[in-house]
Design an enzyme around this catalytic site. Structure first.
Site, PDB file in Angstrom:
ATOM      1  N   HIS A 269      -7.480  -3.947  -6.437  1.00 35.31           N
ATOM      2  CA  HIS A 269      -6.370  -3.354  -6.316  1.00 35.31           C
ATOM      3  C   HIS A 269      -5.288  -4.588  -5.751  1.00 35.31           C
ATOM      4  O   HIS A 269      -5.105  -5.613  -5.979  1.00 35.31           O
ATOM      5  CB  HIS A 269      -6.259  -1.898  -5.804  1.00 35.31           C
ATOM      6  CG  HIS A 269      -5.037  -1.132  -5.703  1.00 35.31           C
ATOM      7  ND1 HIS A 269      -3.837  -1.440  -6.801  1.00 35.31           N
ATOM      8  CD2 HIS A 269      -4.505   0.028  -5.171  1.00 35.31           C
ATOM      9  CE1 HIS A 269      -2.988  -0.486  -6.421  1.00 35.31           C
ATOM     10  NE2 HIS A 269      -3.459   0.473  -5.506  1.00 35.31           N
ATOM     11  N   ARG A 325       6.305  -6.442 -14.229  1.00 34.16           N
ATOM     12  CA  ARG A 325       6.355  -6.804 -12.933  1.00 34.16           C
ATOM     13  C   ARG A 325       6.167  -8.227 -12.840  1.00 34.16           C
ATOM     14  O   ARG A 325       6.815  -8.894 -11.977  1.00 34.16           O
ATOM     15  CB  ARG A 325       5.613  -5.821 -11.950  1.00 34.16           C
ATOM     16  CG  ARG A 325       5.998  -4.292 -11.793  1.00 34.16           C
ATOM     17  CD  ARG A 325       5.029  -3.518 -11.083  1.00 34.16           C
ATOM     18  NE  ARG A 325       3.549  -3.610 -11.722  1.00 34.16           N
ATOM     19  CZ  ARG A 325       2.529  -3.148 -10.995  1.00 34.16           C
ATOM     20  NH1 ARG A 325       2.431  -2.657  -9.935  1.00 34.16           N
ATOM     21  NH2 ARG A 325       1.296  -3.339 -11.605  1.00 34.16           N
ATOM     22  N   ASP A 371      -0.010  -8.978  -9.824  1.00 35.09           N
ATOM     23  CA  ASP A 371      -0.637  -9.753  -8.682  1.00 35.09           C
ATOM     24  C   ASP A 371      -0.569 -11.270  -9.053  1.00 35.09           C
ATOM     25  O   ASP A 371      -0.927 -12.326  -8.214  1.00 35.09           O
ATOM     26  CB  ASP A 371      -1.954  -9.112  -8.275  1.00 35.09           C
ATOM     27  CG  ASP A 371      -1.690  -7.877  -7.513  1.00 35.09           C
ATOM     28  OD1 ASP A 371      -0.757  -7.669  -6.905  1.00 35.09           O
ATOM     29  OD2 ASP A 371      -2.578  -6.963  -7.909  1.00 35.09           O
TER      30      ASP A 371
END
Ligand code: HAX
Length: 434
Positions: A269, A325, A371
């Site tokens: 995560h 994102r 990420d």
């Protein structure tokens, strides 16, 4: 009562009617079926959570209150001369579904300033931890240490009333949000800058964070962008779901957020943002000054996969395309750091990893997630201590999960308690039980 709270109270009253009608008149309507692979495999795609704050479409990506990332960034009020909106105005949007006016936003900025004083004992608690503790341990400890401030816990002790419980949940959530940037910046400067702490200048959330980190503009805009992009990804992601689960026991926002941050700290995560930079640094160390080419990068990607590890920053449990994102942050990099070496390496990974993951044939989504790109930006602005990255993710994620648990309380969502089965039972259902 401020404008946001008044608006929220009105929205809650209107919304309760819809939830009550669904439950009372349509409660038996089926939403879907659960398969054995979903029961064993982490409940992928099982539709059993409700939120109106954001929705994640596998092919389109996230919408906050119905708006895409570019629409959200364009619609919200911004500080003068800045590219990214006030985080405080975004909090208003997530809670109410409406774009605040400039005046409503500035009222909220003032409200956050009033609430932003971090109790002194929190810093003492942090100093008592070994300096070698992971920054997420420090962040989480600070959140939990503040539980004694909980207005909801006090409200519960003094005679709980379900209809009004959202009020103190909102208060706790706003208090927490206003304080998290200072806590995060304190952890950074305490751990990595010899404890040279910078006082909270009390401007707006993004500027406060940038100044307390000791980084000049446009890092205030980076902070606004980063917190907003990382805020919410509907309810099923591990940090949001954990926060929701814990809050469903009538735990307060401090316990709930702290639990959610524990989930965010996992490498599958939120910790993936530090892992991307760690992976890249590992590659560069091994190359010892040699510039990586696409061929060299492919070799390292295969080495990682063949070693049984995942490529951090790629894949997603819901998304089936490049994460918007990721795209937003990539656009920021193209504008502000197009020649940056690490940005170029990350871009090289974008060109080589998806094909390799497809060739390997395991990952359902070979594309990069949020990420993959976020650490590059932080590194460029001087935050090379990549184990800190998940803390910044945590400040952003708090906006989404706290908005959600405020609404959970408002709509009186009950204790979450799914049912488990035994393997024997599954074999029986599958018709293979001997
Ligand atoms: N590299 C290598 N293998 C991968 C992979 C990746 N990036 N992504 C998925 N896989 C593998 C899985 O490990 C799984 O392998 P096994 O069958 O051996 O268990 C297989 O492909 C099928 O997985 P999936 O169904 O595609 O993906 P999941 O829904 O199970 O998992 C994850 C989603 C995000 C956890 C996964 O893609 C992953 O581990 N990615 C790398 C870590 C990462 O970037 N995490 C951050 C995700 C975004 C986020 O939450 N940010 O906070």
């Amino acid at each position: 009562m401020g404008s946001l709270k008044e608006k929220l109270a009105q929205k809650i009253t209107e919304h309760r009617v819809r939830t009550t009608k669904l439950l009372k008149e349509h409660g038996d309507v089926k939403v879907g079926e659960v398969t054995i692979s979903q029961a064993i495999g982490g409940a992928r795609g099982v539709r059993t959570l409700v939120t109106d704050i954001s929705y994640l479409d596998p092919m389109e990506g996230i919408r906050f209150r119905g708006m895409t990332i570019p629409e959200t960034m364009a619609a919200l009020p911004k500080p003068e001369g800045k590219d990214y909106p006030y985080v405080e105005g975004f909090w208003y949007l997530l809670l109410t579904g409406e774009i605040p006016t400039e005046a409503e936003t500035l009222e909220l900025v003032e409200d956050f300033k009033q609430r932003s004083e971090v109790p002194a004992y929190v810093f003492e608690v942090l100093k008592a931890l070994p300096k070698s503790s992971h920054p997420m341990v420090m962040f989480n400890t600070a959140i939990l240490a503040m539980q004694k401030e909980s207005k909801f816990a006090k409200f519960y002790e003094e005679g709980y009333n379900k209809m009004d419980a959202w009020d103190s949940m909102y208060e706790d959530s706003t208090d927490l949000l206003a304080r998290l940037p200072e806590i995060a910046a304190f952890i950074y400067r305490y751990k990595y800058k010899d404890g040279d702490i910078i006082a909270n200048p009390k401007v707006d959330m993004g500027t406060n964070f940038a100044k307390m980190m000791g980084i000049d503009a446009p890092y205030d805009d980076v902070a606004r962008m980063y917190f907003i992009l990382h805020s919410d990804h509907e309810s099923g992601n591990a940090s949001a779901h954990t926060t929701h689960l814990v809050a469903s026991t009538l735990s307060d926002a401090y316990y709930s957020l702290s639990a959610g941050m524990g989930a965010l700290a996992g490498p599958l995560h939120g910790l993936a943002n530090q892992e991307v930079l760690r992976w890249l640094q590992g590659v560069m160390d091994k190359l010892d000054g040699v510039e990586p080419t696409e061929e060299i990068m492919k070799k390292f990607v295969w080495e990682t996969l063949n070693g049984g590890q995942v490529i951090p920053g790629f894949g997603h449990a819901v998304l089936r395309k490049t994460d918007p994102r990721y795209q937003s942050q990539r656009e920021f990099c193209e504008k502000h750091l197009p020649e940056d070496k690490i940005f170029k390496y990350v871009d090289m990974l974008y060109r080589v990893v998806p094909d390799i993951l497809v060739e390997q044939g395991k990952a359902k989504n070979p594309w990069p997630n949020v990420d993959a790109q976020s650490g590059v930006i932080q590194w460029f602005y001087g935050i090379t201590e990549y184990d800190f990255y998940t803390v910044m993710f945590g400040v952003g994620r708090a906006i989404g999960v706290l908005a959600n648990i405020t609404w959970d309380r408002a709509l009186g969502y009950p204790l979450e308690r799914p049912k488990s089965l035994t393997t024997d039972m599954l074999e029986d259902i599958a018709g293979i039980k001997k």
